[in-house]
Scaffold this motif. Structure first.
Motif, short mmCIF file in Angstrom:
data_model
loop_
_atom_site.label_atom_id
_atom_site.label_comp_id
_atom_site.label_asym_id
_atom_site.label_seq_id
_atom_site.Cartn_x
_atom_site.Cartn_y
_atom_site.Cartn_z
N UNK A 297 0.76 -1.41 0.17
CA UNK A 297 -0.10 -0.13 -0.21
C UNK A 297 0.72 1.21 0.08
N UNK A 298 2.10 0.81 0.91
CA UNK A 298 2.88 2.17 1.08
C UNK A 298 3.40 2.46 -0.74
N UNK A 299 4.19 1.87 -0.90
CA UNK A 299 4.78 1.88 -2.56
C UNK A 299 3.82 2.12 -2.89
N UNK A 300 2.20 1.57 -3.68
CA UNK A 300 1.54 2.08 -4.31
C UNK A 300 1.41 3.36 -4.49
N UNK A 301 1.40 4.28 -2.73
CA UNK A 301 0.80 5.35 -2.98
C UNK A 301 2.43 7.06 -3.06
N UNK A 302 3.10 6.24 -2.65
CA UNK A 302 4.08 6.87 -3.21
C UNK A 302 4.36 6.44 -5.02
N UNK A 303 3.75 5.66 -5.68
CA UNK A 303 4.18 5.82 -6.68
C UNK A 303 2.79 6.50 -7.05
N UNK A 336 0.52 -17.76 -5.89
CA UNK A 336 1.04 -16.26 -5.04
C UNK A 336 1.20 -15.49 -6.10
N UNK A 337 1.52 -14.51 -5.71
CA UNK A 337 1.05 -13.22 -6.30
C UNK A 337 2.64 -11.62 -6.66
N UNK A 338 2.80 -11.77 -7.83
CA UNK A 338 3.77 -10.30 -7.98
C UNK A 338 2.95 -9.04 -8.02
N UNK A 339 2.71 -8.37 -6.59
CA UNK A 339 2.88 -7.66 -6.70
C UNK A 339 3.31 -6.47 -7.82
N UNK A 340 4.38 -6.19 -7.47
CA UNK A 340 4.96 -5.34 -7.88
C UNK A 340 4.72 -5.15 -9.66
N UNK A 341 4.31 -6.50 -10.01
CA UNK A 341 3.91 -5.87 -11.53
C UNK A 341 2.35 -4.95 -11.97
N UNK A 342 1.59 -5.60 -11.07
CA UNK A 342 0.06 -4.97 -10.84
C UNK A 342 1.12 -3.33 -10.01
N UNK A 343 1.80 -3.22 -9.24
CA UNK A 343 2.14 -1.72 -9.27
C UNK A 343 2.16 -1.20 -10.18
N UNK A 344 2.86 -1.31 -10.92
CA UNK A 344 3.78 -0.80 -12.34
C UNK A 344 2.87 -0.70 -13.24
N UNK A 345 2.17 -1.56 -13.79
CA UNK A 345 1.36 -1.74 -14.84
C UNK A 345 -0.06 -0.18 -14.26
N UNK A 346 -0.55 -0.28 -13.43
CA UNK A 346 -1.66 0.41 -12.98
C UNK A 346 -1.40 1.68 -12.21
N UNK A 383 -8.20 -1.93 -2.42
CA UNK A 383 -9.24 -0.36 -2.16
C UNK A 383 -8.57 0.43 -3.19
N UNK A 384 -6.96 0.32 -3.19
CA UNK A 384 -6.22 1.47 -4.14
C UNK A 384 -6.18 1.00 -5.25
N UNK A 385 -5.88 -0.48 -5.78
CA UNK A 385 -5.97 -0.72 -7.08
C UNK A 385 -7.56 -0.15 -7.82
N UNK A 386 -8.16 -1.18 -6.61
CA UNK A 386 -9.69 -0.95 -7.71
C UNK A 386 -9.59 0.60 -8.41
N UNK A 387 -9.28 1.47 -7.29
CA UNK A 387 -10.22 2.72 -7.03
C UNK A 387 -9.66 2.96 -8.64
N UNK A 388 -7.79 3.20 -9.19
CA UNK A 388 -7.17 2.96 -10.31
C UNK A 388 -8.15 2.70 -11.38
N UNK A 389 -9.17 1.42 -11.08
CA UNK A 389 -9.74 0.45 -12.20
C UNK A 389 -10.68 1.59 -12.64
N UNK A 390 -10.85 1.50 -11.02
CA UNK A 390 -12.70 1.68 -11.39
C UNK A 390 -12.83 3.07 -12.02
N UNK A 391 -11.92 3.82 -11.85
CA UNK A 391 -12.02 5.73 -12.36
C UNK A 391 -11.52 5.15 -13.78
N UNK A 392 -10.79 4.25 -14.35
CA UNK A 392 -10.60 3.95 -15.46
C UNK A 392 -11.23 3.72 -16.62
#
Length: 466
Positions: A297-303, A336-346, A383-392
């Motif tokens: 969550x911290x990394x997403x907000x910093x991005x 498992x999940x590669x969270x950094x891939x989701x962060x980078x694309x979104x 919630x943060x990742x879904x907010x980005x997708x929902x705004x898209x």
């Protein structure tokens, strides 16, 4: 400030961009045109600013919960995809094999981005066919096409014609003079002036009477009415920066506020918020985020607070297909999940590009990307990742849902209600109202009227144009 080449010809201005001529701006020197009356919150090491003005640490209530969106009504019935004009049978954006509909927000008008072919709206639906609890009374009727957005009508508040700051300052002075307060006179002025005009009224008031308008208003008003008036008199960028500071000040963090602001604003808006945060509060926004959040969550907000999202409105369909494959391999296609891939694309792709990626993902994975994010993530990063997708998909629909959740059930999350109504009033509140009525079968004004009272209700309804 202008947005070259924006909006694309023939397409209504993209939600989230202010109409031409109404953008906030900052002098190149980096000095912000905020009149006195906006003190830093909490004191301490912050630079000294006149003490009149905005509430301190005990000012705004903590917003309530932020339910994870669960899709919208209108799931196609088993037995095949609905047909759309101009789409050959068996093609386009129907229901993928297996009957999984593309859930999420209703789509914006079926116009093209960047001169490409017209995009056909995707059918809505519920993941797994489940009805979210926020839709009372069972399956609502939901129009298959989104509400028509009238070009050029984005905000419910527009600059007043024949504006006279001195005259308005005199009206406000008379409304607060003597015993009692003429709240209706205050509502009539404040609800019918743009934010830029309110700043001029504030300056004219001090010029004419040698008094601070904000301080006088605070002495005459209280509670939610005071909070709403003060928010309306804050410059937009200052209000966002103030809200972020408030969300991270003291014990606990209001993560939903951080998500709502940082994941929905444009690059220009975010960069101005970062500069304002430093200038007004003497603090570094990124450092405060790092100290108040953690993990993915911290990394997403910093991005997000870098303000570097691609804003090219053309769509690269090959990249969309590749990104969809990468997201699948980073989540559903592995243990498992590669969270950094989701962060980078979104965090980096433009909103039109993300829409294309979501469409490609739905066709490829037999499940929409919002559902996959819910399966792979949890908590605030979800919630943060879904907010980005929902705004898209549809930014006004995202804010419509936030407003609904702020008022549904017992009690009202007044801070969220005030913040969204004020910050979107000159941007896209017209579309938010349209989506609200379409999604919940009741008008925004009706729900506000049922959840609020007195002058607070009167001013809110005046802002939303009820």
């Amino acid at each position: 400030m202008s947005y070259p080449g924006y909006p694309p010809t023939g397409y209504p201005p993209f939600p989230g961009y202010p109409p031409a001529g109404q953008e906030s701006s900052f002098p190149p020197s980096g000095q912000y045109p905020y009149p006195s009356g906006f003190p830093p919150m909490g004191g301490g090491a912050y630079p000294q600013v006149p003490s009149s003005g905005y509430p301190g640490a005990g000012g705004y209530p903590v917003p309530g919960g932020y339910p994870a969106p669960g899709g919208y009504p209108g799931a196609p019935q088993p037995g095949g995809a609905p047909s759309y004009p101009g789409v050959p049978p068996g093609q386009g954006f129907g229901v993928p094999p297996g009957g999984a509909g593309f859930s999420g927000y209703p789509q914006p008008p079926s116009q093209s981005y960047g001169g490409g072919p017209a995009q056909v709206p995707l059918p809505g639906g519920f993941p797994g066919g489940q009805m979210p609890s926020q839709y009372p009374g069972g399956q609502p009727t939901y129009p298959s096409q989104p509400a028509t957005v009238t070009q050029g009508t984005h905000g419910t508040i527009r600059p007043a014609a024949n504006f006279d700051a001195m005259r308005d300052a005199e009206i406000l002075r008379k409304a607060m003079k003597g015993f009692g307060t003429d709240e209706q006179a205050i509502v009539d002025v404040v609800a019918n002036r743009s934010n830029d005009q309110r700043q001029k009224i504030k300056a004219a008031f001090k010029t004419s009477y040698g008094k601070d308008l904000i301080k006088d208003l605070k002495s005459e008003l209280s509670g939610n009415m005071e909070e709403l008036i003060l928010a309306l008199f804050m410059p937009p960028t200052y209000y966002d920066a103030w809200s972020l500071r408030k969300a991270m000040q003291g014990a606990g963090t209001q993560e939903r506020v951080l998500i709502e602001i940082l994941c929905t604003r444009t690059n220009q808006e975010i960069r101005e918020i970062v500069r304002c945060y430093q200038s007004e509060f003497g603090r570094d926004l990124e450092k405060d985020i790092r100290s108040d959040t953690s993990g993915h969550f911290e990394r997403l907000l910093v991005s997000m607070c870098q303000g570097n999202r691609d804003e090219n409105q053309s769509v690269n369909h090959q990249m969309a297909q590749e990104d969809a494959q990468r997201l699948y391999q980073a989540g559903e296609g592995r243990l498992g999940t590669d969270e950094s891939c989701f962060n980078m694309i979104l965090a980096t792709r433009s909103f039109p590009q993300l829409r294309a990626t979501m469409e490609a993902y739905s066709r490829m994975a037999n499940r929409d990307l919002l559902s996959s994010v819910s399966r792979e993530f949890s908590g605030y990063v979800e919630s943060g990742l879904k907010t980005i997708l929902q705004c898209a998909l549809n930014r006004p629909a995202f804010f419509a849902e936030r407003l609904y959740c702020a008022m549904k059930g017992a009690g009202t999350d007044d801070s969220t209600l005030v913040r969204i109504v004020v910050t979107r009033s000159e941007i896209d509140l017209v579309q938010i109202k349209q989506m609200f009525a379409q999604m919940y079968q009741k008008t925004l004004g009706t729900m506000i009227a049922g959840d609020t009272s007195g002058d607070y209700r009167r001013l809110l309804l005046a802002i939303v144009g009820q």
